[in-house]
Design an enzyme around this catalytic site. Structure first.
Site, PDB file in Angstrom:
ATOM      1  CG  ASP A 179      81.643   3.301 108.325  1.00 40.17           C
ATOM      2  OD1 ASP A 179      82.831   2.946 108.222  1.00 40.17           O
ATOM      3  OD2 ASP A 179      80.676   2.562 108.053  1.00 40.17           O
ATOM      4  CE  LYS A 182      79.897   1.435 104.778  1.00 38.54           C
ATOM      5  NZ  LYS A 182      78.633   1.106 105.432  1.00 38.54           N
ATOM      6  CB  VAL A 234      80.463  -0.075  99.186  1.00 39.32           C
ATOM      7  CG1 VAL A 234      79.254   0.813  98.974  1.00 39.32           C
ATOM      8  CG2 VAL A 234      81.751   0.754  99.185  1.00 39.32           C
TER       9      VAL A 234
END
Ligand code: ADP
Ligand code: ASP
Ligand code: MG
Length: 816
Positions: free
Chosen positions: A679, A683, A610
């Site tokens: 995506d 995270k 992240v």
């Protein structure tokens, strides 16, 4: 007067004997008086033992005998002037012939008694010491060979005879005083009993010979010359970082040597201690080294322990049963029985409930111990007062030793922590009441790893070595290697960390080198020396190598490596990864990985999952572990989307901004992979899980950025076409925001356990309002940061910052 003893390695060859001559010459020229004691040439005692065994089983011992002869003859040729060689050859030949007769006798009778064995072994010391005395005679005319069977008197316990100290001291004193003008060369290891039969003092016994003579003549010092720089903190053959000690007390030296530090034979300490004669351990091959001094009063050192030693092969004998409870004399009976039969008990532990006793012995004694136990305690076994003994084999003892341990709390904790963290199970523990020694019993196969691990733990000022196995050699992987290489000397000097990249793999090739791959040429090495890649094999090799402080780094974007994390943790390997596939698969998988790492005491670091190198995961963890409560997390965690909305201002069209982002290389080949928000959503899911929620992918509400027509477009070109067609839609959004003095931001959120990612409008009071470029930002609203959230902001993508994040994770491995 001094006694100077040379071990087997010091008399092993012409070259080493030259070193001895230099040492003696120096002593002689400084006017020092000394007596020399010598061992057999290195390897000869073992060879003689083998030959005796071979002969007793009716096999051919002749070639071994020739080898012994040749070894000595070669030194005669090299070290004695030709004109003086004959008498030396003759005497050695006489010794060899006597030896041959003895071996022939053993061969004919097919019987090898301990008594004959001692006589056979004595020829090792006789040959070497005679030879040394003759070589020395060329420089010191007063050299004289002395067979110690004349000097040292023992009982008849062949193989490990007990010395009659008063009588021996008297003989020695008389002998030495009547040979004052001589330079005596005395055979180590051997002695004789009342009937003048040859006995030996136990393997390594030449040290003892030196100490006995030293005590008898009240020597100023007893010097033991070997092939190492004195006593080191651990066996230097196994622990590369072991370092020499300048001082040891007699007790410390005794404990270390009893538990395997072969550099002194433990009984040698007794006569020296009795007369307070210092023992100096010196290195024949490095005379510059001052020596390790073993004496009564020693200075304190900064380390909690002095050294670590080990006995490599032992067996455990476990006895359990109610018959022992409260039965006074049970242990006494058991151990006197073992003593009577000459079974050496290395270590004993007894549970306080008295329900079990465990002791360690050499494997060779096990059959005898078991038979003895069964015959002596037959009744107790039959009536179930005792259970049949449980035998455990292929074990080792590791002992930490030092007087500083006394009354210092936390030493055993540190020992157990270091072992536990490296997956080394402890079978038994013993601490002597002297508190000079804590011993643990572990599996034989783990001993080298254990010695290194424990050494690292106790000598912290020394460098800690991390063994790295790294997969993925793309942008991030290769940048990481560059960074490690650049930083390595800084890390060693300032953080005491040494990083050894012991394995590198990509999808084509893999290379393993436990001593560390040269990082300035890893590409060539991988190309030229690498084998065909197989992740399974790579992981197996990591397990087999069983190195200390192992870290597996996953710098790939592949779904495969994650499948190996679990078994890596089970093998006590830490994992550092920028690959988020494992953490964003099912919650069950995520939880299993976390739990396994915790259970095995290793690290699982994924800061770069992240926000690349930004400290996001770590901050969240610190907040949680320090007892804060997360109320809300808001974040922009996609550099691409961040760039797009930060630039979607003024007259720019959404189409133009996306196109520009693609030209700058900020997007995936198909920008929809970024704009879908998937995506980003993963995270947010990882953050939610780390914040303690059981979030699955389906639980995260994912708001779309793109209209349906763009998503459905069949190609990238068609997508751009649709994007152009959707200009009005995006302009409307922008206008609406502008009218309210707001900006558009695609924000991930976690509030009340609910995770979402949505396109939102924020006003100037929001911390995300002023975001620029492709920065990531995250704000934590917590119980402590309630009115003014904690914000982390900065570049959240790129090989350089991601590799730096992986690097930071790596050097944090094992830090807590
Ligand atoms: P010598 O033949 O000179 O008596 P040994 O072979 O008996 O020599 O003992 C020396 C060896 O002891 C060294 O070569 C080393 O490998 C081993 N050793 C084991 N532990 C230690 C230690 N802690 N410090 C030094 N040497 C050790
Ligand atoms: N030669 C004997 C042995 O190898 C004694 C010694 O080296 O001290 O055990
Ligand atoms: Mg020795």
């Amino acid at each position: 007067m001094k006694v100077v003893k040379f071990g087997g390695t010091s008399v092993g060859s012409g070259e080493s004997i030259r070193c001895i001559l230099n040492i003696l010459q120096q002593k002689n020229s400084s006017g020092e008086k000394f007596i020399v004691v010598s061992s057999a040439m290195s390897g000869i005692t073992n060879l003689l033992t083998e030959l005796a065994q071979t002969a007793s089983t009716g096999n051919d011992y002749k070639s071994g005998l020739t080898e012994i002869e040749q070894k000595h003859f070669a030194v005669v040729k090299e070290m004695i002037e030709v004109k003086n060689q004959n008498p030396v050859f003759t005497q050695i030949k006489i010794f060899i012939n006597e030896l041959e007769d003895l071996l022939q006798g053993v061969y004919s009778l097919r019987e090898l008694s301990l008594q004959s064995k001692d006589l056979i072994l004595s020829y090792g010391e006789k040959c070497s010491t005679f030879l040394l005395s003759q070589i020395a005679r060329q420089y010191f005319a007063e050299s004289m060979f002395v067979d110690a069977t004349q000097l040292i008197k023992t009982d008849s316990n062949f193989g490990n005879a007990k010395v009659d100290i008063p009588r021996t001291e008297e003989i020695i004193r008389e002998f030495v005083s009547s040979h004052k003008e001589k330079m005596l060369f005395v055979t180590g290891f051997i002695a004789s009993n009342d009937e003048n039969r040859t006995t030996t003092l136990g393997r390594g016994g030449s040290d003892y010979t030196a100490a006995i003579i030293g005590a008898a003549v009240e020597a100023k010092e007893i010097e033991l010359w070997s092939d190492v720089d004195g006593m080191l903190t651990a066996d230097p053959r196994v622990v590369k970082k072991a370092f020499s000690l300048s001082e040891l007390s007699y007790t410390e030296a005794m404990e270390l040597s009893y538990f395997g530090a072969k550099v002194i034979y433990p009984p040698a300490m007794i006569p020296a201690f009795g007369k307070k004669i210092p023992i100096l351990l010196k290195n024949t091959f490095n005379t510059e080294f001052q020596g390790t001094r073993v004496q009564e009063c020693i200075e304190k050192t900064p380390y909690p322990i002095k050294g670590i030693s080990s006995i490599n092969e032992i067996s455990l004998f476990n006895i359990t049963g109610s018959g022992m409870i409260g039965k006074i004399g049970f242990s006494g009976k058991l151990f006197s029985l073992l003593a009577r039969e000459q079974i050496n008990v290395i270590l004993i532990t007894q549970s306080s409930s008295e329900h079990s006793i465990t002791f360690a012995i050499e494997p060779k004694d096990m059959a005898k111990a078991r038979a003895l136990f069964h015959s002596e305690f037959e009744l107790e076994l039959e009536t179930n007062k005792l259970n049949p003994p449980i035998i455990e084999e292929h074990l080792s003892v590791l002992a930490i030793v030092g007087e500083n341990m006394k009354q210092t709390p936390g030493i055993s904790g540190k020992l157990f922590h270091a072992l536990g963290r490296n997956g080394i199970n402890i079978h038994a523990i013993a601490q002597g009441s002297s508190e000079y020694n804590i011993s643990v019993i572990i599996k034989r196969k783990n001993i080298s790893k254990a010695l290194n691990t424990v050494h690292d733990a106790f000598f912290k000022e020394l460098t800690k070595t991390l063994h790295v196995f790294s997969i993925g050699t793309g942008n991030i992987g290769s940048t990481l290697f560059e960074q490690i290489q650049k930083q390595s000397s800084f890390l060693r000097e300032n953080n005491d960390i040494e990083i050894k990249v012991a394995g590198i793999a990509n999808s084509r090739k893999m290379l393993i080198n436990e001593d560390g791959i040269e990082l300035n040429q890893w590409k060539d090495l991988l190309d030229q020396q690498g084998e065909t890649a197989s992740l399974e094999e790579f992981v197996n090799r990591i397990k087999l190598l069983n190195l200390s402080n192992c870290v597996f780094i996953d710098n790939t974007a592949s779904p495969v490596p994650g499948k190996f994390y679990h078994q890596l943790f089970e093998s006590n390997v830490s994992v550092v990864t920028c690959n988020k596939i494992a953490n964003s698969s099912s919650y069950k998988e995520y939880k299993l990985l976390k739990d396994t790492a915790r259970r095995r005491g290793v690290d699982f670091f994924y800061e770069t999952n992240v926000g690349a190198g930004l400290p996001i995961i770590r901050t969240l963890k610190d907040l949680m572990t320090s007892g804060d409560r997360i109320l809300k997390i808001e974040a922009i965690l996609s550099g691409t989307i961040s760039y797009i909305f930060n630039n979607f201002t003024g007259d720019a069209s959404f189409y133009d901004v996306v196109k520009k982002a693609q030209e700058l290389g900020f997007t995936e080949p198909d920008p929809r992979d970024d704009l879908s928000g998937k995506d980003f959503m993963r995270k947010v899911m990882i953050l939610a899980r780390d914040a303690g929620h059981t979030t699955e992918e389906k639980d995260v509400k994912l708001g779309a950025i793109l209209p349906e027509s763009c998503i459905a477009a069949s190609s990238v070109d068609a997508f751009y076409e649709e994007l152009k067609n959707s200009d009005a839609y995006f302009n409307d959004l922008k206008e609406k925001a502008r009218k309210e003095n707001k900006v558009l931001r695609y924000i991930g959120k976690l509030e009340d356990g609910k995770a979402s990612v949505n396109l939102e409008m924020v006003d100037s009071s929001h911390p995300f309002y002023n975001l620029s470029g492709s920065d990531n930002i995250i704000s934590f609203t917590t119980e402590r940061y309630k009115f003014n959230p904690l914000v982390v902001k900065g570049p959240g993508a790129g090989a350089e910052v991601t590799a730096a994040g992986v690097f930071a994770d790596l050097i944090n491995v094992g830090a807590s």
